[in-house]
Write a protein that holds these residues in place. Structure first.
Motif, mmCIF file in Angstrom:
data_model
loop_
_atom_site.group_PDB
_atom_site.id
_atom_site.type_symbol
_atom_site.label_atom_id
_atom_site.label_comp_id
_atom_site.label_asym_id
_atom_site.label_seq_id
_atom_site.Cartn_x
_atom_site.Cartn_y
_atom_site.Cartn_z
ATOM 1 N N MET A 66 1.509 1.955 -0.260
ATOM 2 C CA MET A 66 2.518 1.451 0.093
ATOM 3 C C MET A 66 3.739 2.174 -0.602
ATOM 4 O O MET A 66 4.829 1.711 0.004
ATOM 5 C CB MET A 66 2.624 -0.178 -0.228
ATOM 6 C CG MET A 66 1.969 -0.864 0.503
ATOM 7 S SD MET A 66 1.791 -2.814 0.318
ATOM 8 C CE MET A 66 1.462 -2.786 -1.372
ATOM 9 N N GLY A 67 3.630 3.115 -1.275
ATOM 10 C CA GLY A 67 4.711 3.924 -1.838
ATOM 11 C C GLY A 67 5.351 3.275 -2.945
ATOM 12 O O GLY A 67 6.850 3.545 -2.736
ATOM 13 N N LEU A 68 4.946 2.170 -3.282
ATOM 14 C CA LEU A 68 5.902 1.623 -4.231
ATOM 15 C C LEU A 68 5.660 1.908 -5.685
ATOM 16 O O LEU A 68 6.525 1.270 -6.514
ATOM 17 C CB LEU A 68 5.434 -0.068 -4.361
ATOM 18 C CG LEU A 68 5.429 -0.784 -2.795
ATOM 19 C CD1 LEU A 68 4.997 -2.061 -2.816
ATOM 20 C CD2 LEU A 68 6.925 -0.759 -2.477
ATOM 21 N N ALA A 78 -1.397 6.223 8.545
ATOM 22 C CA ALA A 78 -0.923 6.387 10.045
ATOM 23 C C ALA A 78 -0.323 7.769 10.190
ATOM 24 O O ALA A 78 0.782 7.740 10.944
ATOM 25 C CB ALA A 78 -0.009 5.055 10.572
ATOM 26 N N GLY A 79 -0.431 8.637 9.477
ATOM 27 C CA GLY A 79 0.024 10.095 9.811
ATOM 28 C C GLY A 79 1.282 10.190 8.912
ATOM 29 O O GLY A 79 1.682 11.379 8.996
ATOM 30 N N ARG A 85 5.299 2.552 5.465
ATOM 31 C CA ARG A 85 5.353 0.941 5.070
ATOM 32 C C ARG A 85 5.539 0.278 6.485
ATOM 33 O O ARG A 85 5.033 -0.942 6.360
ATOM 34 C CB ARG A 85 6.264 0.721 3.998
ATOM 35 C CG ARG A 85 5.762 1.194 2.825
ATOM 36 C CD ARG A 85 7.038 0.533 1.644
ATOM 37 N NE ARG A 85 8.237 1.039 1.458
ATOM 38 C CZ ARG A 85 8.449 2.043 1.040
ATOM 39 N NH1 ARG A 85 7.537 2.805 0.501
ATOM 40 N NH2 ARG A 85 10.051 2.638 1.270
ATOM 41 N N ALA A 86 6.044 1.049 7.400
ATOM 42 C CA ALA A 86 6.349 0.202 8.572
ATOM 43 C C ALA A 86 5.002 0.233 9.451
ATOM 44 O O ALA A 86 5.012 -0.788 10.318
ATOM 45 C CB ALA A 86 7.335 1.149 9.573
ATOM 46 N N SER A 87 4.070 0.762 9.139
ATOM 47 C CA SER A 87 2.594 0.707 9.491
ATOM 48 C C SER A 87 1.741 -0.651 8.948
ATOM 49 O O SER A 87 0.801 -0.687 9.457
ATOM 50 C CB SER A 87 2.108 2.048 9.484
ATOM 51 O OG SER A 87 2.643 2.995 10.377
ATOM 52 N N ILE A 88 2.315 -0.933 7.732
ATOM 53 C CA ILE A 88 1.384 -1.582 6.775
ATOM 54 C C ILE A 88 1.865 -3.085 6.711
ATOM 55 O O ILE A 88 3.089 -3.576 6.612
ATOM 56 C CB ILE A 88 1.730 -1.146 5.520
ATOM 57 C CG1 ILE A 88 1.176 0.160 5.420
ATOM 58 C CG2 ILE A 88 0.627 -2.147 4.464
ATOM 59 C CD1 ILE A 88 1.307 0.845 3.841
ATOM 60 N N VAL A 137 1.347 -4.064 13.157
ATOM 61 C CA VAL A 137 1.103 -3.141 12.176
ATOM 62 C C VAL A 137 -0.283 -2.669 12.294
ATOM 63 O O VAL A 137 -1.146 -3.137 13.010
ATOM 64 C CB VAL A 137 1.061 -3.740 10.627
ATOM 65 C CG1 VAL A 137 2.391 -4.279 10.176
ATOM 66 C CG2 VAL A 137 0.124 -4.814 10.566
ATOM 67 N N LYS A 138 -0.420 -1.253 11.848
ATOM 68 C CA LYS A 138 -1.645 -0.751 11.953
ATOM 69 C C LYS A 138 -2.747 -0.928 10.917
ATOM 70 O O LYS A 138 -4.002 -0.858 11.052
ATOM 71 C CB LYS A 138 -1.425 0.735 12.088
ATOM 72 C CG LYS A 138 -0.830 1.174 13.479
ATOM 73 C CD LYS A 138 -0.476 2.724 13.492
ATOM 74 C CE LYS A 138 0.576 3.129 14.689
ATOM 75 N NZ LYS A 138 0.595 4.599 14.797
ATOM 76 N N VAL A 139 -2.096 -1.369 9.562
ATOM 77 C CA VAL A 139 -2.806 -1.346 8.633
ATOM 78 C C VAL A 139 -2.489 -2.749 7.917
ATOM 79 O O VAL A 139 -1.347 -3.118 7.746
ATOM 80 C CB VAL A 139 -2.671 -0.430 7.301
ATOM 81 C CG1 VAL A 139 -3.558 -0.749 6.114
ATOM 82 C CG2 VAL A 139 -3.050 0.938 7.971
#
Length: 333
Positions: free
Chosen positions: A61-63, A73-74, A85-88, A160-162
């Protein structure tokens, strides 16, 4: 480690983790972890406490900063963390501490995720969480099960995708846990799910693939069926019959699984058996005229599974045959 990718070559990859290493001071929490997850896969990340599961999720999540590469998601997590994070959608073991009412929290997340408030309200109704009934209640007075359902509903409703789920049922009672898993199983097939849990039944209910970490290293990545020989999908069924029927009991149960233990003092017989075969085995005893006075199950835990798979000291990759040999990815530590 030697990793086996379970995703097909033609499937769209949603998560790519390559050579990820994370240190806290001199302690290496993640050590050159590599795997790929395709769109719609359901994957369980298992490991003992301290294996690096939560740290891996935080990296995804890049935290927290890390060495290596992760894309979701690319989007490159290190360079475009906000987009990734917008995809999670994330559901932790415990809901974060919120001030205000349930209605306030739902409104906040709807704005954050750009989801219409009414849409989430309708979805919450379907899981028996009515804003009309519970909306004015302080968030810290709601049950853990209700909060987890709210968080999952908001995440799914945001498209979300994930979904990243870090021991989401750990603090739930059996009824709330059942409701949460029912909701999770209803998630659309194109949503990728990454789950950690100490509940083996959760893993079996949701996942089709397992990644195992030990001391930050990846030691297994494969289908859940590859671990069936380690007790996954089975339970130890204990039956209590009359002592005079002990031999007949063993003979009958041997048709459903190898007898693992016999309690000679009280006539109990233990047999390792597939969980869905238990009713058939009990029916066979009855058909043979054997009276069962009592029965119960000893079901394996995630810790039991890991002890069998990992052993106590080995850090070598688990050697499990895999049909998709072309997808082996080798990395040396």
């Amino acid at each position: 480690s030697v990793w086996v990718s379970s995703s097909g070559g033609d499937e769209v990859l949603v998560i790519t983790v390559e050579g990820v290493t994370k240190r806290f001071a001199r302690h290496r929490v993640l050590d050159d972890v590599t795997f790929e997850i395709a769109k719609g896969e359901r994957v369980a990340v298992l490991g003992l406490n301290g294996a690096g599961k939560t740290t891996l999720f935080r990296c995804l999540m890049g935290l927290t900063p890390f060495h290596g590469q992760i894309s979701v998601a690319g989007a490159d997590v290190a360079r475009r963390g906000k987009i990734a994070r917008a995809s999670i959608g994330y559901v932790p073991q415990r809901a974060p501490h919120f001030e205000g009412t349930l209605q306030d929290v739902v409104g906040f997340f709807c704005k954050l995720r750009h989801v219409p408030n009414e849409e989430i309200r309708e979805q919450l109704k379907r899981v028996n969480v009515s804003i009309e009934t519970h909306g004015a209640k302080p968030i810290n007075t709601l049950s853990g099960g209700m909060l987890q359902k709210v968080l999952l509903t908001i995440a799914v409703g945001a498209g979300v995708k994930v979904l990243v789920l870090d021991e989401p049922t750990a603090n739930l009672d059996p009824h709330a846990r059942r409701d949460f898993l029912h909701l999770l199983r209803a998630v659309a097939n194109d949503v990728t799910i990454l789950l950690s849990s100490h509940q083996l039944s959760d893993v079996e209910a949701i996942a089709r693939r397992i990644i195992i970490l030990k001391e930050g290293c990846g030691v297994f990545d494969g289908r859940i069926d590859d671990l069936s020989g380690h007790g996954l999908g089975t339970a130890l069924l204990w039956v209590t019959t009359d002592s005079a029927d002990r031999v007949a009991t063993i003979k009958t149960l041997e048709g459903f699984g190898g007898v693992r233990a016999v309690k000679r003092a009280n006539g109990r017989v233990g047999v390792q058996i597939g969980r869905y075969d238990a009713a058939k085995a009990l029916g066979a005893l009855d058909a043979n005229g054997i009276v069962v006075h009592d029965f119960n199950f000893d079901t394996p835990t995630v810790e039991d599974l890991l002890a069998k798979v990992l052993g106590k000291n080995t850090q070598e990759p688990l050697n499990v045959p895999h049909t998709n040999e072309a997808n082996k990815i080798g990395r040396a530590h």
